[in-house]
Design a protein around this motif. Sequence first.
Motif, PDB file in Angstrom:
ATOM      1  N   HIS A  86       0.717  -1.141  -0.062  1.00 38.25           N
ATOM      2  CA  HIS A  86      -0.024   0.027  -0.038  1.00 38.25           C
ATOM      3  C   HIS A  86       0.877   1.197   0.045  1.00 38.25           C
ATOM      4  O   HIS A  86       1.836   1.380   0.565  1.00 38.25           O
ATOM      5  CB  HIS A  86      -0.802  -0.011   1.231  1.00 38.25           C
ATOM      6  CG  HIS A  86      -1.840  -1.142   1.177  1.00 38.25           C
ATOM      7  ND1 HIS A  86      -3.068  -1.156   0.794  1.00 38.25           N
ATOM      8  CD2 HIS A  86      -1.651  -2.353   1.844  1.00 38.25           C
ATOM      9  CE1 HIS A  86      -3.698  -2.290   0.757  1.00 38.25           C
ATOM     10  NE2 HIS A  86      -2.830  -3.226   1.670  1.00 38.25           N
ATOM     11  N   GLY A  87       0.346   2.374  -0.590  1.00 34.46           N
ATOM     12  CA  GLY A  87       0.993   3.588  -0.927  1.00 34.46           C
ATOM     13  C   GLY A  87       2.242   3.950  -1.625  1.00 34.46           C
ATOM     14  O   GLY A  87       2.983   4.736  -1.518  1.00 34.46           O
ATOM     15  N   VAL A  88       2.236   2.575  -2.583  1.00 36.47           N
ATOM     16  CA  VAL A  88       3.610   2.591  -3.499  1.00 36.47           C
ATOM     17  C   VAL A  88       2.696   2.419  -4.896  1.00 36.47           C
ATOM     18  O   VAL A  88       1.724   1.835  -5.040  1.00 36.47           O
ATOM     19  CB  VAL A  88       4.662   1.791  -3.468  1.00 36.47           C
ATOM     20  CG1 VAL A  88       5.403   1.981  -2.104  1.00 36.47           C
ATOM     21  CG2 VAL A  88       4.395   0.257  -3.213  1.00 36.47           C
ATOM     22  N   CYS A  89       3.534   2.945  -6.035  1.00 37.17           N
ATOM     23  CA  CYS A  89       2.935   2.684  -7.063  1.00 37.17           C
ATOM     24  C   CYS A  89       3.455   1.145  -7.952  1.00 37.17           C
ATOM     25  O   CYS A  89       4.439   1.321  -8.406  1.00 37.17           O
ATOM     26  CB  CYS A  89       3.460   3.643  -8.281  1.00 37.17           C
ATOM     27  SG  CYS A  89       2.428   3.318  -9.974  1.00 37.17           S
ATOM     28  N   MET A  90       2.677   0.265  -7.462  1.00 34.46           N
ATOM     29  CA  MET A  90       3.101  -1.266  -7.563  1.00 34.46           C
ATOM     30  C   MET A  90       3.390  -1.494  -9.017  1.00 34.46           C
ATOM     31  O   MET A  90       4.572  -2.047  -9.396  1.00 34.46           O
ATOM     32  CB  MET A  90       2.249  -1.935  -7.120  1.00 34.46           C
ATOM     33  CG  MET A  90       2.650  -3.476  -7.064  1.00 34.46           C
ATOM     34  SD  MET A  90       3.939  -3.641  -5.804  1.00 34.46           S
ATOM     35  CE  MET A  90       3.432  -3.259  -4.410  1.00 34.46           C
ATOM     36  N   THR A  91       2.663  -0.812 -10.095  1.00 33.09           N
ATOM     37  CA  THR A  91       2.943  -1.132 -11.440  1.00 33.09           C
ATOM     38  C   THR A  91       3.985  -0.455 -11.943  1.00 33.09           C
ATOM     39  O   THR A  91       4.856  -1.196 -12.837  1.00 33.09           O
ATOM     40  CB  THR A  91       1.543  -0.529 -12.351  1.00 33.09           C
ATOM     41  OG1 THR A  91       1.546   0.826 -11.911  1.00 33.09           O
ATOM     42  CG2 THR A  91       0.458  -1.335 -12.176  1.00 33.09           C
ATOM     43  N   ASP A  92       4.535   0.533 -11.627  1.00 31.31           N
ATOM     44  CA  ASP A  92       5.625   1.209 -12.097  1.00 31.31           C
ATOM     45  C   ASP A  92       6.743   0.415 -11.469  1.00 31.31           C
ATOM     46  O   ASP A  92       7.863   0.250 -12.303  1.00 31.31           O
ATOM     47  CB  ASP A  92       5.885   2.622 -11.427  1.00 31.31           C
ATOM     48  CG  ASP A  92       5.270   3.653 -12.253  1.00 31.31           C
ATOM     49  OD1 ASP A  92       4.800   3.252 -13.707  1.00 31.31           O
ATOM     50  OD2 ASP A  92       4.977   4.878 -11.861  1.00 31.31           O
ATOM     51  N   LEU A  93       6.820  -0.110 -10.067  1.00 34.40           N
ATOM     52  CA  LEU A  93       7.881  -0.591  -9.574  1.00 34.40           C
ATOM     53  C   LEU A  93       8.377  -2.077 -10.274  1.00 34.40           C
ATOM     54  O   LEU A  93       9.525  -2.298 -10.341  1.00 34.40           O
ATOM     55  CB  LEU A  93       7.638  -0.868  -8.145  1.00 34.40           C
ATOM     56  CG  LEU A  93       7.712   0.202  -7.169  1.00 34.40           C
ATOM     57  CD1 LEU A  93       7.147  -0.021  -5.703  1.00 34.40           C
ATOM     58  CD2 LEU A  93       9.043   1.062  -7.021  1.00 34.40           C
ATOM     59  N   ILE A  94       7.115  -2.784 -10.567  1.00 28.43           N
ATOM     60  CA  ILE A  94       7.303  -3.963 -11.266  1.00 28.43           C
ATOM     61  C   ILE A  94       7.778  -3.813 -12.735  1.00 28.43           C
ATOM     62  O   ILE A  94       8.548  -4.386 -13.234  1.00 28.43           O
ATOM     63  CB  ILE A  94       6.152  -4.786 -11.230  1.00 28.43           C
ATOM     64  CG1 ILE A  94       5.878  -5.220  -9.573  1.00 28.43           C
ATOM     65  CG2 ILE A  94       6.015  -6.137 -12.141  1.00 28.43           C
ATOM     66  CD1 ILE A  94       4.397  -5.891  -9.524  1.00 28.43           C
ATOM     67  N   ARG A  95       7.264  -2.619 -13.406  1.00 31.85           N
ATOM     68  CA  ARG A  95       7.586  -2.539 -14.634  1.00 31.85           C
ATOM     69  C   ARG A  95       9.079  -2.064 -14.830  1.00 31.85           C
ATOM     70  O   ARG A  95       9.772  -2.487 -15.558  1.00 31.85           O
ATOM     71  CB  ARG A  95       6.968  -1.164 -15.241  1.00 31.85           C
ATOM     72  CG  ARG A  95       6.993  -0.988 -16.677  1.00 31.85           C
ATOM     73  CD  ARG A  95       6.166   0.356 -17.220  1.00 31.85           C
ATOM     74  NE  ARG A  95       4.764   0.230 -16.807  1.00 31.85           N
ATOM     75  CZ  ARG A  95       4.045   0.729 -16.178  1.00 31.85           C
ATOM     76  NH1 ARG A  95       4.772   1.584 -15.305  1.00 31.85           N
ATOM     77  NH2 ARG A  95       2.793   0.706 -15.724  1.00 31.85           N
ATOM     78  N   GLN A  96       9.740  -1.389 -13.585  1.00 33.98           N
ATOM     79  CA  GLN A  96      11.083  -0.690 -13.670  1.00 33.98           C
ATOM     80  C   GLN A  96      11.924  -2.327 -13.523  1.00 33.98           C
ATOM     81  O   GLN A  96      12.881  -2.432 -13.990  1.00 33.98           O
ATOM     82  CB  GLN A  96      11.255   0.081 -12.631  1.00 33.98           C
ATOM     83  CG  GLN A  96      10.702   1.355 -13.133  1.00 33.98           C
ATOM     84  CD  GLN A  96      10.565   2.261 -11.673  1.00 33.98           C
ATOM     85  OE1 GLN A  96      10.853   1.736 -10.614  1.00 33.98           O
ATOM     86  NE2 GLN A  96       9.826   3.177 -11.830  1.00 33.98           N
ATOM     87  N   ARG A  97      11.451  -3.008 -13.034  1.00 34.57           N
ATOM     88  CA  ARG A  97      12.368  -4.341 -12.739  1.00 34.57           C
ATOM     89  C   ARG A  97      12.320  -5.274 -13.922  1.00 34.57           C
ATOM     90  O   ARG A  97      13.271  -6.060 -13.977  1.00 34.57           O
ATOM     91  CB  ARG A  97      11.761  -5.155 -11.349  1.00 34.57           C
ATOM     92  CG  ARG A  97      11.904  -4.634 -10.031  1.00 34.57           C
ATOM     93  CD  ARG A  97      13.348  -4.556  -9.665  1.00 34.57           C
ATOM     94  NE  ARG A  97      13.515  -3.987  -8.404  1.00 34.57           N
ATOM     95  CZ  ARG A  97      13.663  -4.462  -7.118  1.00 34.57           C
ATOM     96  NH1 ARG A  97      13.996  -5.875  -7.187  1.00 34.57           N
ATOM     97  NH2 ARG A  97      13.797  -3.669  -5.933  1.00 34.57           N
ATOM     98  N   THR A  98      11.187  -5.586 -14.498  1.00 39.14           N
ATOM     99  CA  THR A  98      11.116  -6.479 -15.470  1.00 39.14           C
ATOM    100  C   THR A  98      11.017  -5.991 -17.077  1.00 39.14           C
ATOM    101  O   THR A  98      11.169  -6.844 -17.941  1.00 39.14           O
ATOM    102  CB  THR A  98       9.711  -7.193 -15.270  1.00 39.14           C
ATOM    103  OG1 THR A  98       8.743  -6.226 -15.573  1.00 39.14           O
ATOM    104  CG2 THR A  98       9.606  -7.965 -14.064  1.00 39.14           C
ATOM    105  N   GLY A  99      10.758  -4.831 -16.967  1.00 34.40           N
ATOM    106  CA  GLY A  99      10.708  -4.222 -18.599  1.00 34.40           C
ATOM    107  C   GLY A  99       9.499  -4.394 -19.277  1.00 34.40           C
ATOM    108  O   GLY A  99       9.314  -4.420 -20.487  1.00 34.40           O
ATOM    109  N   LEU A 100       8.456  -5.106 -18.645  1.00 33.69           N
ATOM    110  CA  LEU A 100       7.214  -5.434 -19.343  1.00 33.69           C
ATOM    111  C   LEU A 100       6.305  -4.654 -18.850  1.00 33.69           C
ATOM    112  O   LEU A 100       6.162  -4.073 -17.513  1.00 33.69           O
ATOM    113  CB  LEU A 100       7.072  -6.820 -18.788  1.00 33.69           C
ATOM    114  CG  LEU A 100       7.894  -7.780 -19.443  1.00 33.69           C
ATOM    115  CD1 LEU A 100       7.525  -9.330 -18.750  1.00 33.69           C
ATOM    116  CD2 LEU A 100       7.841  -8.061 -21.118  1.00 33.69           C
TER     117      LEU A 100
END
Length: 307
Positions: A86-100
């Motif tokens: 909660h309180g973080v942009c989960m989609t951005d964090l995972i996109r940055q890790r995976t490039g997808l």
Amino acid sequence: MKAYMVFDVGGTYIKYSVMNEGAEKLASGKVPTPQDDLEIFLEDIHNIVNEFENAFDLRGIAISSPGAVNTKTGFIGGASAIPYIHGVCMTDLIRQRTGLPVTIENDANCAALAEGWIGAAKDTDYYICIVIGTGIGGSIVMNHSILRGANLHGGEFGYMIMNDASRSSGKKDLQSTWSLTASTRALVTELEAKKSLPMGTLTGEEVFHLAESKDVAAQESIRQFYKKLAIGIYNLQYSLDPEKILIGGGISKRKEVTEGINAELSLLKDDTSTLTIEVEACQFDNDANLIGALFHFLKVHEPSIIS
């Protein structure tokens, strides 16, 4: 072949599958959900994606998550058993890790979307799903879209007040809500009280086993359980007027539950209330959140596939 990495994030496990565009599972597994570390969570997601990206043509990541998910921003509001999401942009964090590309949707909404895509509500334009468990939640679906509401509380049926809410010290009596009077937990708690058993002694399954063995107290508690559910469902039919009402949650897999609720609903029909109201059980169980998460991803990124 196009493939998609799909995650169902739960309080105990993160379930995952590689799926094709028809929701067929090509690979699957699960890992324990980290209890208090966002970094470990993100690393687990990254490692799972890495495991499959060479074997499959992964086009994106679809996530089912607890909490008040804002599908547009990727932030998760509310509270859940996994506080660090909660309180973080989960989609951005995972996109940055995976490039997808990444999409995220609330778990109950995913389950409802799965039913409308290839499940019990297929070809139904307007339906609601009611999930009966430790509380009561659900979703309202119109034309394959979730009705979220101004405060992302659309489908929070469990907050409905079902009887006179007395006030003590200026606070409403929470025992009056649908979640706390008609959930599986409420059924169990009621029977434990009748039998003077310590809280936590019984499970929902054990209550039904007792009823099957002719335990009169269990049979009466279940009858009242069906009646309380039927009253809430009656109210939802007349306020929302959906084409179809589905019930989910582990208890919905018992045929007698659907039959019992429908029997109580039939008793509510009279000269004024002339609608024939019936419920059906959801088709999907353990895979519902994965299927619905994939549907949500396809709707956002590849709508031609599901149109």
